[in-house]
Scaffold this motif. Structure first.
Motif, PDB file in Angstrom:
ATOM      1  N   ARG A 108       0.846  -1.197   0.000  1.00 35.03           N
ATOM      2  CA  ARG A 108       0.000   0.000   0.000  1.00 35.03           C
ATOM      3  C   ARG A 108       0.877   1.241   0.000  1.00 35.03           C
ATOM      4  O   ARG A 108       1.935   1.270   0.619  1.00 35.03           O
ATOM      5  N   VAL A 109       0.395   2.273  -0.690  1.00 34.13           N
ATOM      6  CA  VAL A 109       1.046   3.582  -0.704  1.00 34.13           C
ATOM      7  C   VAL A 109      -0.024   4.635  -0.461  1.00 34.13           C
ATOM      8  O   VAL A 109      -1.092   4.591  -1.077  1.00 34.13           O
ATOM      9  N   LEU A 110       0.264   5.568   0.430  1.00 31.43           N
ATOM     10  CA  LEU A 110      -0.622   6.708   0.683  1.00 31.43           C
ATOM     11  C   LEU A 110       0.149   7.988   0.381  1.00 31.43           C
ATOM     12  O   LEU A 110       1.311   8.114   0.783  1.00 31.43           O
ATOM     13  N   ALA A 111      -0.497   8.926  -0.296  1.00 31.40           N
ATOM     14  CA  ALA A 111       0.156  10.190  -0.635  1.00 31.40           C
ATOM     15  C   ALA A 111      -0.893  11.281  -0.761  1.00 31.40           C
ATOM     16  O   ALA A 111      -2.068  11.011  -0.994  1.00 31.40           O
ATOM     17  N   ARG A 112      -0.441  12.514  -0.648  1.00 34.66           N
ATOM     18  CA  ARG A 112      -1.317  13.670  -0.838  1.00 34.66           C
ATOM     19  C   ARG A 112      -1.042  14.268  -2.209  1.00 34.66           C
ATOM     20  O   ARG A 112       0.095  14.586  -2.536  1.00 34.66           O
TER      21      ARG A 112
ATOM     22  N   ASP B  67      -6.079  13.265  -0.858  1.00 31.58           N
ATOM     23  CA  ASP B  67      -5.325  12.093  -0.419  1.00 31.58           C
ATOM     24  C   ASP B  67      -5.614  10.919  -1.335  1.00 31.58           C
ATOM     25  O   ASP B  67      -6.743  10.729  -1.799  1.00 31.58           O
ATOM     26  N   LEU B  68      -4.584  10.111  -1.579  1.00 36.56           N
ATOM     27  CA  LEU B  68      -4.692   9.003  -2.510  1.00 36.56           C
ATOM     28  C   LEU B  68      -4.102   7.752  -1.888  1.00 36.56           C
ATOM     29  O   LEU B  68      -3.018   7.799  -1.304  1.00 36.56           O
ATOM     30  N   GLY B  69      -4.814   6.651  -1.997  1.00 37.04           N
ATOM     31  CA  GLY B  69      -4.311   5.356  -1.582  1.00 37.04           C
ATOM     32  C   GLY B  69      -4.160   4.473  -2.802  1.00 37.04           C
ATOM     33  O   GLY B  69      -5.030   4.451  -3.670  1.00 37.04           O
ATOM     34  N   VAL B  70      -3.049   3.754  -2.871  1.00 35.33           N
ATOM     35  CA  VAL B  70      -2.784   2.885  -4.016  1.00 35.33           C
ATOM     36  C   VAL B  70      -2.562   1.468  -3.505  1.00 35.33           C
ATOM     37  O   VAL B  70      -1.725   1.240  -2.623  1.00 35.33           O
ATOM     38  N   LEU B  71      -3.315   0.536  -4.053  1.00 36.68           N
ATOM     39  CA  LEU B  71      -3.164  -0.891  -3.784  1.00 36.68           C
ATOM     40  C   LEU B  71      -2.834  -1.585  -5.103  1.00 36.68           C
ATOM     41  O   LEU B  71      -2.900  -0.965  -6.173  1.00 36.68           O
ATOM     42  N   ALA B  72      -2.521  -2.867  -5.052  1.00 39.62           N
ATOM     43  CA  ALA B  72      -2.233  -3.633  -6.261  1.00 39.62           C
ATOM     44  C   ALA B  72      -3.393  -3.528  -7.243  1.00 39.62           C
ATOM     45  O   ALA B  72      -4.557  -3.419  -6.847  1.00 39.62           O
ATOM     46  N   ASN B  73      -3.068  -3.527  -8.507  1.00 39.56           N
ATOM     47  CA  ASN B  73      -4.024  -3.459  -9.614  1.00 39.56           C
ATOM     48  C   ASN B  73      -4.780  -2.137  -9.703  1.00 39.56           C
ATOM     49  O   ASN B  73      -5.875  -2.079 -10.265  1.00 39.56           O
ATOM     50  N   HIS B  74      -4.191  -1.078  -9.145  1.00 41.18           N
ATOM     51  CA  HIS B  74      -4.782   0.261  -9.252  1.00 41.18           C
ATOM     52  C   HIS B  74      -4.781   0.688 -10.719  1.00 41.18           C
ATOM     53  O   HIS B  74      -3.891   0.338 -11.481  1.00 41.18           O
TER      54      HIS B  74
ATOM     55  N   GLY C 189       3.712  17.079   1.633  1.00 41.06           N
ATOM     56  CA  GLY C 189       2.987  16.281   2.601  1.00 41.06           C
ATOM     57  C   GLY C 189       3.766  15.039   2.983  1.00 41.06           C
ATOM     58  O   GLY C 189       4.966  14.943   2.780  1.00 41.06           O
ATOM     59  N   VAL C 190       3.033  14.070   3.499  1.00 38.91           N
ATOM     60  CA  VAL C 190       3.619  12.821   3.962  1.00 38.91           C
ATOM     61  C   VAL C 190       3.249  11.708   2.998  1.00 38.91           C
ATOM     62  O   VAL C 190       2.098  11.577   2.607  1.00 38.91           O
ATOM     63  N   VAL C 191       4.241  10.918   2.617  1.00 37.18           N
ATOM     64  CA  VAL C 191       4.013   9.693   1.853  1.00 37.18           C
ATOM     65  C   VAL C 191       4.244   8.541   2.813  1.00 37.18           C
ATOM     66  O   VAL C 191       5.232   8.522   3.548  1.00 37.18           O
ATOM     67  N   GLU C 192       3.312   7.611   2.831  1.00 41.73           N
ATOM     68  CA  GLU C 192       3.454   6.424   3.672  1.00 41.73           C
ATOM     69  C   GLU C 192       3.450   5.198   2.772  1.00 41.73           C
ATOM     70  O   GLU C 192       2.582   5.043   1.922  1.00 41.73           O
ATOM     71  N   ILE C 193       4.442   4.349   2.993  1.00 40.85           N
ATOM     72  CA  ILE C 193       4.570   3.115   2.220  1.00 40.85           C
ATOM     73  C   ILE C 193       4.536   1.954   3.206  1.00 40.85           C
ATOM     74  O   ILE C 193       5.315   1.924   4.159  1.00 40.85           O
TER      75      ILE C 193
END
Length: 124
Positions: free
Chosen positions: A23-27, A32-39, A49-53
């Motif tokens: 999972r990846v979260l970013a602004r 705000d955007l969340g990315v999962l497999a097959n996005h 902002g903050v990126v969370e991986i």
């Protein structure tokens, strides 16, 4: 591996982190955007902002980023920002000083970057 993303977090001068994640979260400029497999494929503008991986091993990586771009295609995520700092690279007193200087200069973008650094420290 099914259900994973290949992620690259890149600053102007180096590859900050590269590996597999779930999972990846970013602004972005759109929110705000969340990315999962097959996005679905996507190209978006990052805002400070903050990126969370969330890496496949369970590690959560947090980074403060400036403006830049985020690209998603074929389970690959590229996060490109001139200014990128992992939590362990940020000195709180320096970030606070940057924030105060940006506020006194009226530099909103620099203030947003400094605030992102402080948020990374709070979440770590």
């Amino acid at each position: 591996m099914a259900g994973t993303l290949q992620v690259e977090l890149v600053a102007a001068d180096r590859v900050v982190w590269s590996g597999e994640a779930v999972r990846v979260l970013a602004r972005t400029a759109s929110g705000d955007l969340g990315v999962l497999a097959n996005h679905a494929p996507l190209l978006s503008v990052l805002v400070p902002g903050v990126v969370e991986i969330e890496a496949t091993g369970g590690e959560r990586l947090r980074a403060a980023v400036g403006d830049g771009f985020l690209s998603v295609a074929d389970n690959r995520v590229s996060i490109l920002s001139e200014d990128t700092f992992l939590a362990d690279e940020i000195v709180e007193s320096d970030a606070r000083a940057e924030l105060e200087q940006a506020k006194s200069d009226g530099d909103d973008l620099a203030a947003q970057r400094a605030e992102a650094k402080l948020r990374v420290l709070q979440r770590s």
